[in-house]
Design an enzyme around this catalytic site. Sequence first.
Site, short mmCIF file in Angstrom:
data_model
loop_
_atom_site.label_atom_id
_atom_site.label_comp_id
_atom_site.label_asym_id
_atom_site.label_seq_id
_atom_site.Cartn_x
_atom_site.Cartn_y
_atom_site.Cartn_z
N HIS A 94 91.98 8.49 62.00
CA HIS A 94 93.14 7.66 62.05
C HIS A 94 93.13 7.15 60.40
O HIS A 94 94.96 7.37 59.87
CB HIS A 94 92.38 6.77 62.42
CG HIS A 94 93.30 5.14 62.28
ND1 HIS A 94 94.55 4.71 62.85
CD2 HIS A 94 93.83 3.83 60.86
CE1 HIS A 94 94.93 3.79 62.54
NE2 HIS A 94 93.60 3.49 61.56
N GLU A 95 92.29 7.21 59.92
CA GLU A 95 92.79 6.94 57.84
C GLU A 95 93.25 8.49 57.42
O GLU A 95 94.46 8.00 56.96
CB GLU A 95 91.23 7.29 57.67
CG GLU A 95 90.56 6.17 57.98
CD GLU A 95 91.00 5.06 57.90
OE1 GLU A 95 91.71 4.52 56.77
OE2 GLU A 95 91.02 3.48 58.89
N HIS A 98 96.87 7.40 57.57
CA HIS A 98 97.52 6.28 56.79
C HIS A 98 97.67 7.47 55.37
O HIS A 98 98.99 7.46 54.50
CB HIS A 98 96.78 5.84 56.55
CG HIS A 98 96.59 4.72 56.93
ND1 HIS A 98 96.97 4.35 57.77
CD2 HIS A 98 95.68 4.26 57.72
CE1 HIS A 98 96.99 3.11 58.92
NE2 HIS A 98 95.62 3.22 58.42
N HIS A 102 101.52 8.10 53.58
CA HIS A 102 101.92 8.08 52.17
C HIS A 102 103.00 9.55 51.38
O HIS A 102 103.54 8.87 50.84
CB HIS A 102 100.47 7.89 51.67
CG HIS A 102 100.31 7.44 49.95
ND1 HIS A 102 99.61 7.31 48.98
CD2 HIS A 102 102.29 7.15 49.01
CE1 HIS A 102 100.09 7.09 48.09
NE2 HIS A 102 101.75 6.89 48.13
#
Length: 222
Positions: A94-95, A98, A102
């Site tokens: 999940h991280e 991100h 980006h």
Amino acid sequence: MMYLLVIIAFLFSLWAQFRVKGTFNKWSKVANANGITGYEAARHMLDANGLSDVPIEPVRGALSDHYDPIQRVVRLSEPVYYESSISAISVACHEVGHAIQHKVHYPMLTLRHRMFPVVNIASGVAPFMLIAGFLFSSMNLVGLGIIFFSAAVAFQLVTLPVEFNASNRARQVMVEQGYIRNEEERGVAKVLNAAALTYVAAALVSLLELLRLITIFLGNRD
């Protein structure tokens, strides 16, 4: 009636926090079939998406995982970094979602980044404006407080699609790249959905509080 809704939303928020901890703990006891750790899953996912230059760092604290867009680094809590559970790889990927957002300039993430400096100031000023406004019976100050608080609420609402999109990216990659097997996808979904629920609850509480303040403001101006 509005007070009751705010209280219900607050209780829902507490329940959501309890659920995410319970769900994480439950699936942290279930090892993934491939035996890969959160770090390994995150590293594979970053490399597969052309982000081999993005480092991964272990950090202390439970559920302290996050992606730092300024330093361009994925930080994983130690249980997620080192363990090979369903919870660990779900949170780790999940991280990384991100980080991918980006890279591709996901519009809602870009908007959130642009909003952050303003919201950081507004969220700090709003409580003082509201307290001073109600203390001195100044609806002008209350109105300014509401405007500043609205910025913070808007930020939380923008955060929702960012979080859901990161989770969707994570699940898709985990399945396509074979990080998990078909029977494990249910566990991954539960972990990610529980985490997303906390953002929904927080946004709901803030939104209802904003509506309550607006109702008070309008009622005192009549």
